[in-house]
Design an enzyme around this catalytic site. Structure first.
Site, PDB file in Angstrom:
ATOM      1  N   ILE A 101       0.818  -1.217   0.000  1.00  0.00           N
ATOM      2  CA  ILE A 101       0.000   0.000   0.000  1.00  0.00           C
ATOM      3  C   ILE A 101       0.852   1.266   0.000  1.00  0.00           C
ATOM      4  O   ILE A 101       0.365   2.340  -0.382  1.00  0.00           O
ATOM      5  CB  ILE A 101      -0.977   0.055   1.188  1.00  0.00           C
ATOM      6  CG1 ILE A 101      -0.245  -0.059   2.533  1.00  0.00           C
ATOM      7  CG2 ILE A 101      -2.055  -1.000   1.055  1.00  0.00           C
ATOM      8  CD1 ILE A 101      -1.145   0.224   3.729  1.00  0.00           C
ATOM      9  N   SER A 161      -8.285   0.220  16.496  1.00  0.00           N
ATOM     10  CA  SER A 161      -7.991  -0.666  17.622  1.00  0.00           C
ATOM     11  C   SER A 161      -8.339  -0.003  18.942  1.00  0.00           C
ATOM     12  O   SER A 161      -8.207   1.224  19.093  1.00  0.00           O
ATOM     13  CB  SER A 161      -6.500  -1.020  17.607  1.00  0.00           C
ATOM     14  OG  SER A 161      -6.105  -1.640  18.808  1.00  0.00           O
ATOM     15  N   TYR A 221       2.331   1.454  17.877  1.00  0.00           N
ATOM     16  CA  TYR A 221       1.196   0.846  17.177  1.00  0.00           C
ATOM     17  C   TYR A 221      -0.089   1.603  17.485  1.00  0.00           C
ATOM     18  O   TYR A 221      -0.826   1.994  16.581  1.00  0.00           O
ATOM     19  CB  TYR A 221       1.055  -0.621  17.589  1.00  0.00           C
ATOM     20  CG  TYR A 221      -0.266  -1.232  17.175  1.00  0.00           C
ATOM     21  CD1 TYR A 221      -0.528  -1.523  15.844  1.00  0.00           C
ATOM     22  CD2 TYR A 221      -1.260  -1.493  18.119  1.00  0.00           C
ATOM     23  CE1 TYR A 221      -1.748  -2.071  15.462  1.00  0.00           C
ATOM     24  CE2 TYR A 221      -2.474  -2.039  17.747  1.00  0.00           C
ATOM     25  CZ  TYR A 221      -2.720  -2.322  16.416  1.00  0.00           C
ATOM     26  OH  TYR A 221      -3.924  -2.850  16.041  1.00  0.00           O
ATOM     27  N   LYS A 237      -2.451   4.048  14.942  1.00  0.00           N
ATOM     28  CA  LYS A 237      -3.887   3.903  14.678  1.00  0.00           C
ATOM     29  C   LYS A 237      -4.615   5.221  14.942  1.00  0.00           C
ATOM     30  O   LYS A 237      -5.494   5.630  14.160  1.00  0.00           O
ATOM     31  CB  LYS A 237      -4.467   2.778  15.536  1.00  0.00           C
ATOM     32  CG  LYS A 237      -4.042   1.383  15.122  1.00  0.00           C
ATOM     33  CD  LYS A 237      -4.590   1.016  13.748  1.00  0.00           C
ATOM     34  CE  LYS A 237      -4.329  -0.427  13.388  1.00  0.00           C
ATOM     35  NZ  LYS A 237      -4.890  -0.798  12.064  1.00  0.00           N
ATOM     36  N   LEU A 285      -3.739 -14.801  23.328  1.00  0.00           N
ATOM     37  CA  LEU A 285      -4.150 -15.891  24.207  1.00  0.00           C
ATOM     38  C   LEU A 285      -4.773 -17.062  23.461  1.00  0.00           C
ATOM     39  O   LEU A 285      -4.367 -18.214  23.637  1.00  0.00           O
ATOM     40  CB  LEU A 285      -5.133 -15.350  25.248  1.00  0.00           C
ATOM     41  CG  LEU A 285      -5.761 -16.409  26.171  1.00  0.00           C
ATOM     42  CD1 LEU A 285      -4.712 -17.015  27.088  1.00  0.00           C
ATOM     43  CD2 LEU A 285      -6.914 -15.793  26.964  1.00  0.00           C
TER      44      LEU A 285
END
Length: 347
Positions: free
Chosen positions: A64, A129, A153, A157, A204
């Site tokens: 991208i 997120s 991160y 976002k 997890l």
């Protein structure tokens, strides 16, 4: 509707592609294939009964960050809507490679938004997120909570959300919505598609699944001294198919309204219910009939006691709510795990 899905070969993207196809929409996927390869997209085509490369599902392989390699093809395809998943997604990795995260997640988003405007798209959904809220947001977390991310991160976002807000201000014909995910888990009910992390899983559910299958000897529970109902951390898990359906519902809601009414939206995507780590372990044991041995370790840096979404806004606006419970998350993930172990077309 014709939808461009960036990152459509990945875990979340490929499940959303199946849901778009099942809803009767045509899809063009833009993906570098660096993270997932073609397998997820090929399986999406298989479970929907279409051929990858036909009129209903096409693929453009490109980064991208290099719009010179893909933008003209996207503009010629003239999507009505864009779903932007493509990006890097590890908070821990972002600490070591912040420039790369800003380049992909912020710069890449700007290129995708620019192409969406050129192509005449009316709606853009962004894969955001819950990490944008940081560690101190009140629980349950509403969209009105302050933005306070603690990793590159999360900051990438939040910055990408701002890019899209600014693009809408300059090009109001493109309405935008940021979907802030909590903890997507599970797999497609066919058992043909699911999350396939390379190396040791950081999350997890994939790790628990591999312990239950015997691939790993035990799970380490990081912290059992949180101020929660059983001492382990609480998270808002959402089935990946619920998340995929949220995207289709949001797209169709946005598309049915004039851009000035749809505007810029932010929606949390979760179940609105917290599950502890120990509760998830017990659910795995009950559903699969397999033991999940574990030891208790210390808390990881940055771990918080509880994270749970206030999902009232998307329910009021769009009419969407998650439908699948924890047992269904485990059931579908286990079916995927077993199919992969038995070699049923694994990548």
């Amino acid at each position: 509707m014709r939808a461009l899905v960036t990152g459509g070969a990945g875990y979340l993207g490929s499940h959303t592609v199946t849901t778009l196809l099942d809803a009767g929409h045509d899809v063009l996927v833009l993906d570098s294939l660096a993270g997932a390869g073609r397998a997820g997209l090929e399986r999406a085509a298989e479970v929907c009964g279409v051929e990858l490369g036909d009129a209903r599902l096409r693929l453009v392989v490109a980064d991208i960050r290099r719009p010179e390699d893909w933008a003209d093809e996207v503009v010629a395809w003239a999507p009505d809507a864009v779903v932007h998943f493509a990006g890097l997604k590890s908070p821990t990795e972002s600490m070591a490679s912040p420039a790369e995260y800003y380049s992909v997640n912020v710069g890449g988003t700007a290129y995708v938004a620019e192409a969406a405007v050129r192509a005449g798209a009316r709606t853009l959904l962004f894969s955001s997120s819950a990490t944008v809220y940081g560690d101190r947001a009140p629980v349950p977390v509403a969209e009105s909570a302050p933005i306070d991310p603690v990793s590159p991160y999360g900051r990438s976002k939040a910055m990408a959300e701002q890019v899209l807000t600014d693009v809408h201000a300059a090009s109001p014909e493109l309405s935008v919505a940021s979907l802030r995910y909590f903890n997507p888990v599970g797999a497609h009910p066919s058992g043909r598609m699911g999350e396939d992390p390379q190396g040791t899983p950081a999350n997890l559910m994939p790790f628990v699944s591999r312990v239950a299958s015997g691939a790993y000897p035990e799970l380490t529970v990081f912290g059992a001294d949180f101020a929660t109902r059983d001492g382990s951390a609480v998270r808002d898990f959402i089935h990946v198919m619920d998340l995929a359906e949220a995207h289709v519902a949001a797209l169709e809601w946005m598309a049915a309204r004039p851009s000035e009414e749809a505007g810029v939206r932010v929606w949390n995507i979760g179940r609105g219910e917290g599950v502890t780590v120990f509760e998830m372990v017990r659910a795995f044991e009950e559903v699969t009939g397999r033991p999940v041995p574990f030891t208790v370790g210390g808390r990881r840096a940055g771990d918080i006691a509880e994270s749970c979404a206030d999902v009232g806004a998307v329910a009021r606006d769009v009419g969407w709510r998650a439908r699948r419970d924890v047992r269904e998350m485990v059931r579908d993930l286990w079916a995927w795990q077993q199919a992969e172990q038995e070699g049923h077309g694994g990548p």
